[in-house]
Design a protein around this motif. Structure first.
Motif, mmCIF file in Angstrom:
data_model
loop_
_atom_site.group_PDB
_atom_site.id
_atom_site.type_symbol
_atom_site.label_atom_id
_atom_site.label_comp_id
_atom_site.label_asym_id
_atom_site.label_seq_id
_atom_site.Cartn_x
_atom_site.Cartn_y
_atom_site.Cartn_z
ATOM 1 N N GLY A 143 5.851 -0.612 22.160
ATOM 2 C CA GLY A 143 4.490 -1.074 22.427
ATOM 3 C C GLY A 143 3.540 -0.524 21.385
ATOM 4 N N GLU A 144 2.356 -1.109 21.345
ATOM 5 C CA GLU A 144 1.345 -0.621 20.398
ATOM 6 C C GLU A 144 -0.018 -0.734 21.034
ATOM 7 N N GLY A 145 -0.714 0.382 21.112
ATOM 8 C CA GLY A 145 -2.077 0.371 21.627
ATOM 9 C C GLY A 145 -3.040 0.520 20.460
ATOM 10 N N PHE A 147 -4.582 3.111 19.447
ATOM 11 C CA PHE A 147 -4.485 4.368 18.703
ATOM 12 C C PHE A 147 -3.066 4.886 18.527
ATOM 13 N N GLY A 148 -2.091 4.213 19.109
ATOM 14 C CA GLY A 148 -0.728 4.749 18.996
ATOM 15 C C GLY A 148 0.327 3.666 19.038
ATOM 16 N N VAL A 149 1.490 4.005 18.466
ATOM 17 C CA VAL A 149 2.634 3.092 18.513
ATOM 18 C C VAL A 149 3.747 3.825 19.251
ATOM 19 N N VAL A 150 4.389 3.114 20.199
ATOM 20 C CA VAL A 150 5.384 3.770 21.054
ATOM 21 C C VAL A 150 6.793 3.307 20.686
ATOM 22 N N TYR A 151 7.709 4.283 20.560
ATOM 23 C CA TYR A 151 9.096 3.983 20.208
ATOM 24 C C TYR A 151 10.041 4.600 21.232
ATOM 25 N N VAL A 184 14.451 9.606 24.736
ATOM 26 C CA VAL A 184 13.040 10.002 24.783
ATOM 27 C C VAL A 184 12.150 8.825 24.423
ATOM 28 N N ILE A 185 10.874 9.013 24.688
ATOM 29 C CA ILE A 185 9.850 8.066 24.268
ATOM 30 C C ILE A 185 8.946 8.807 23.307
ATOM 31 N N LEU A 186 8.703 8.220 22.166
ATOM 32 C CA LEU A 186 7.845 8.881 21.175
ATOM 33 C C LEU A 186 6.608 8.027 20.928
ATOM 34 N N CYS A 218 4.034 11.923 36.956
ATOM 35 C CA CYS A 218 4.005 11.272 35.638
ATOM 36 C C CYS A 218 5.280 11.572 34.849
ATOM 37 N N ALA A 219 5.424 10.883 33.714
ATOM 38 C CA ALA A 219 6.619 11.072 32.885
ATOM 39 C C ALA A 219 6.690 12.519 32.395
ATOM 40 N N ASP A 220 7.905 13.038 32.334
ATOM 41 C CA ASP A 220 8.126 14.429 31.934
ATOM 42 C C ASP A 220 7.753 14.598 30.450
ATOM 43 N N VAL A 242 5.951 13.340 22.708
ATOM 44 C CA VAL A 242 7.306 13.018 23.160
ATOM 45 C C VAL A 242 7.440 13.204 24.680
ATOM 46 N N TRP A 243 8.019 12.185 25.329
ATOM 47 C CA TRP A 243 8.304 12.270 26.765
ATOM 48 C C TRP A 243 9.792 12.016 27.009
ATOM 49 N N LYS A 244 10.240 12.473 28.136
ATOM 50 C CA LYS A 244 11.571 12.080 28.577
ATOM 51 C C LYS A 244 11.543 10.578 28.893
ATOM 52 N N PHE A 245 12.613 9.882 28.576
ATOM 53 C CA PHE A 245 12.700 8.459 28.909
ATOM 54 C C PHE A 245 12.880 8.351 30.423
ATOM 55 N N GLU A 246 11.958 7.657 31.093
ATOM 56 C CA GLU A 246 11.989 7.649 32.558
ATOM 57 C C GLU A 246 12.616 6.388 33.141
ATOM 58 N N LEU A 315 2.930 1.875 34.846
ATOM 59 C CA LEU A 315 3.709 2.467 35.943
ATOM 60 C C LEU A 315 5.186 2.235 35.642
ATOM 61 N N VAL A 316 5.873 3.299 35.258
ATOM 62 C CA VAL A 316 7.298 3.161 34.934
ATOM 63 C C VAL A 316 8.117 3.333 36.209
ATOM 64 N N VAL A 317 9.137 2.466 36.369
ATOM 65 C CA VAL A 317 10.016 2.583 37.538
ATOM 66 C C VAL A 317 11.283 3.315 37.098
ATOM 67 N N LEU A 325 3.370 7.498 36.642
ATOM 68 C CA LEU A 325 2.224 7.107 35.815
ATOM 69 C C LEU A 325 2.471 7.482 34.357
ATOM 70 N N ILE A 326 2.113 6.585 33.435
ATOM 71 C CA ILE A 326 2.147 6.941 32.008
ATOM 72 C C ILE A 326 0.794 6.585 31.396
ATOM 73 N N ASP A 327 0.627 6.965 30.160
ATOM 74 C CA ASP A 327 -0.536 6.588 29.351
ATOM 75 C C ASP A 327 -1.844 7.205 29.871
HETATM 76 N N1 LIG Z 1 8.245 8.055 29.658
HETATM 77 C C1 LIG Z 1 8.542 6.776 29.487
HETATM 78 N N2 LIG Z 1 9.726 6.303 29.899
HETATM 79 C C2 LIG Z 1 10.073 5.008 29.715
HETATM 80 N N3 LIG Z 1 9.288 4.119 29.096
HETATM 81 C C3 LIG Z 1 8.088 4.519 28.637
HETATM 82 C C4 LIG Z 1 7.646 5.863 28.821
HETATM 83 N N4 LIG Z 1 6.436 5.980 28.243
HETATM 84 C C5 LIG Z 1 6.129 4.778 27.740
HETATM 85 N N5 LIG Z 1 7.108 3.892 27.971
HETATM 86 C C6 LIG Z 1 7.174 2.481 27.547
HETATM 87 O O1 LIG Z 1 6.345 2.332 26.398
HETATM 88 C C7 LIG Z 1 5.325 1.371 26.627
HETATM 89 C C8 LIG Z 1 4.037 1.784 25.938
HETATM 90 O O2 LIG Z 1 3.633 3.049 26.397
HETATM 91 P P1 LIG Z 1 2.089 3.434 26.570
HETATM 92 O O3 LIG Z 1 1.466 2.508 27.541
HETATM 93 O O4 LIG Z 1 1.996 4.879 26.862
HETATM 94 O O5 LIG Z 1 1.570 3.182 25.103
HETATM 95 P P2 LIG Z 1 0.243 2.519 24.548
HETATM 96 O O6 LIG Z 1 0.121 2.934 23.132
HETATM 97 O O7 LIG Z 1 -0.899 2.788 25.411
HETATM 98 O O8 LIG Z 1 0.635 1.026 24.601
HETATM 99 P P3 LIG Z 1 -0.097 -0.129 25.352
HETATM 100 O O9 LIG Z 1 -1.474 -0.186 24.846
HETATM 101 O O10 LIG Z 1 0.767 -1.296 25.005
HETATM 102 O O11 LIG Z 1 -0.043 0.216 26.830
HETATM 103 C C9 LIG Z 1 5.228 1.287 28.141
HETATM 104 O O12 LIG Z 1 4.759 0.042 28.559
HETATM 105 C C10 LIG Z 1 6.649 1.542 28.589
HETATM 106 O O13 LIG Z 1 7.400 0.367 28.514
#
Ligand SMILES: Nc1ncnc2c1ncn2[C@@H]1O[C@H](COP(=O)(O)OP(=O)(O)OP(=O)(O)O)[C@@H](O)[C@H]1O
Length: 493
Positions: A143-145, A147-151, A184-186, A218-220, A242-246, A315-317, A325-327
């Protein structure tokens, strides 16, 4: 010596001393003798001198047992007139109530200025925060917000270096056969974008704060590192969180599926609901999701944090059916006024309540952090998230509101109806299927009307998380019983 004054006109006095209730009663012949009745029903008669000594003892005992505070209070208030002492008492009492009232400015200050540095020290000692870029292999972009890019990514075992892997051509997550515990999630904070660095700092701060105060919500969070500029994988340096992949999917991913909410049944309840009527099953799944969301919100609100971006995509399941909760990039901590005014681009207008900012519109905008913290106990900032939770409930229960376009139309209609769900029900042209909300004596509908509403004042209006959990919708805990049963079944296998 301390002495207890019993006026000559007094008829009796009841005191607690050494776990005994003493009832001291002067006799009719004034001070010559007095009767002492103990709670064990013994009765003694003393002469005047003994009686006086006894009063002295009791008074001394009382003063000694009522903690050092009394002594200090006496010292402080010595020399004050009665009037001044009262003012002092009232002022002290009010200050105490203010500091300890929700969201708890005092505990917030202790956390921010004492526990946070302590956690930092302990994490440094244990090596938890000594993350570095060579500990990870970065995978797909998720994903990409703004201010950040998520991997996605993998945390490498201690003795493996990413550079060595790269030389061997095995630096891709798919080639690593990672165990799920290493996934993990970075999140890479964008470089050179105005406000991005601050956003990264806030998100880091909130994740550490929650890992101390409400980790289960929330995510670890594993920590952060700053990448150097040389490695191609981590181009341009910058901070990484960095978070644990949830879990593989968010609630939004599940809701996109036509089978929602049945597609969550096995993860939330296993096979426990087999044999139950399908509309009842759907209602129970939605209730369990809402229960989890609102329970997490109650916990974070109790710590003074308002998330401000509650929506299905955040909301990660987990694979055990937990909703996390994330983000926290738009979150605020009202106990110390942190991130009070979020970048508006971070707020999702589809889930935002009409008041937008966490404090009422009358508050001069934008107050500096300490003032926001000072004002926070006087407001109900948590209600921001409760509106968003209400929208999530509506989207889950009403299939025609799930698409982004339908949600936008719904919001336009709701605005026209002055954020009054009852008016909206008569007004809407979206033909909503309200079956789930109308089941069980319309309890779900009633809860929705009390969440998706104007904020109100002095807690008359939108429900807080704690109040929502007391709503009749949650009282019949069929969903909770099924969730517990399913966990028991899982543990037995
Ligand atoms: N801890 C986690 N475990 C599993 N997946 C996660 C986790 N954190 C984030 N993700 C995945 O990464 C995506 C983007 O994360 P996040 O919402 O924190 O980033 P963002 O930069 O705000 O992106 P966006 O603006 O698209 O929401 C989430 O929608 C989810 O799919």
């Amino acid at each position: 010596m301390a002495s207890l004054l019993l006026p000559p006109t007094a008829t009796s006095s009841t005191l607690k001393h050494n776990n005994q209730i003493l009832k001291l009663k002067p006799n009719n012949n004034a001070h010559a003798t007095c009767n002492v009745f103990l709670s064990n029903s013994n009765h003694y008669r003393f002469n005047s001198a003994k009686c006086h000594a006894l009063f002295d003892d009791v008074a001394k005992g009382l003063l000694e047992s009522s903690s050092v505070g009394v002594d200090q209070f006496q010292r402080v208030t010595e020399g004050l007139s009665d009037m001044q002492r009262w003012v002092f008492l009232v002022f002290g009492g009010l200050t105490w109530i203010y500091l300890t009232a929700r969201p708890g400015v005092l505990v917030g200050a202790i956390d921010a200025y004492l526990l946070a540095p302590l956690q930092l020290g302990l994490d440094n000692l244990s090596g938890r925060r000594n993350l570095k870029r060579s500990d990870f292999v970065v995978g797909d972009k998720l994903g990409e917000g703004s201010f950040g890019v998520v991997y996605s990514g993998v945390l490498l075992p201690k003795n493996v270096d990413v550079d060595v892997l790269q030389k061997r051509g095995r630096a891709k997550t798919t080639q690593l056969d990672a165990k799920s515990k290493d996934k993990v999630i970075l999140k890479k904070v964008k470089v050179g974008i105005q406000g991005a660095e601050e956003f990264g700092d806030y998100e880091e701060w909130f994740n550490y704060r929650l890992s101390r105060a409400a980790p289960e919500t929330c995510a670890d969070f594993l920590g952060t590192f700053v990448a150097d500029q040389t490695n191609s994988q981590f181009t341009k340096g910058g901070k990484w969180l960095v978070w644990k992949f949830e879990g593989d999917r968010t609630l939004a991913d599940y809701m996109k599926d036509r089978n929602f909410p049945s597609n969550l049944e096995s993860v939330m309840f296993g096979r426990v609901l087999q044999g139950v009527d399908s509309s009842k099953r759907n209602a129970l799944i939605i209730k369990q999701i809402m229960r989890q969301i609102i329970t997490s919100l109650r916990k974070i609100h109790d710590t003074g944090i308002v998330h401000r971006d509650v929506k299905p995509a955040n909301l990660v399941v987990t694979k055990r059916g937990q909703i996390k909760l994330i983000d926290f990039g738009a979150a605020t901590d009202l106990r110390i006024g942190k991130n009070y005014v979020p970048n508006r681009t971070l707020l999702d207008p589809d889930y935002c309540p009409p008041e937008l900012y966490v404090l009422p519109e009358e508050t001069p905008s934008p107050p500096p952090e300490p003032i926001a913290a000072f004002l926070s106990p006087l407001n109900s900032p948590d209600l921001f998230d409760m509106y968003s939770a209400g929208i999530v409930l509506l989207q889950m229960a009403i299939p025609s509101l799930r698409s982004p376009a339908a949600l936008k139309n719904f919001n336009l209609e709701l605005k026209t109806c002055g954020y009054d769900m009852k008016k909206w029900r008569d007004y809407t042209r979206l033909r909503p299927d309200l079956q789930i909300l109308d089941s069980e004596s319309s309890r779900g509908w009633d809860l929705a009307t009390k969440l998706v509403s104007e904020r109100g004042s002095l807690r008359r209006g939108r429900l807080s998380a704690a109040a929502a959990l007391r709503h009749p919708y949650f009282l019949l805990g069929g969903d909770q019983a099924a969730a517990v049963l399913s966990k028991l079944n899982l543990n037995r296998k």
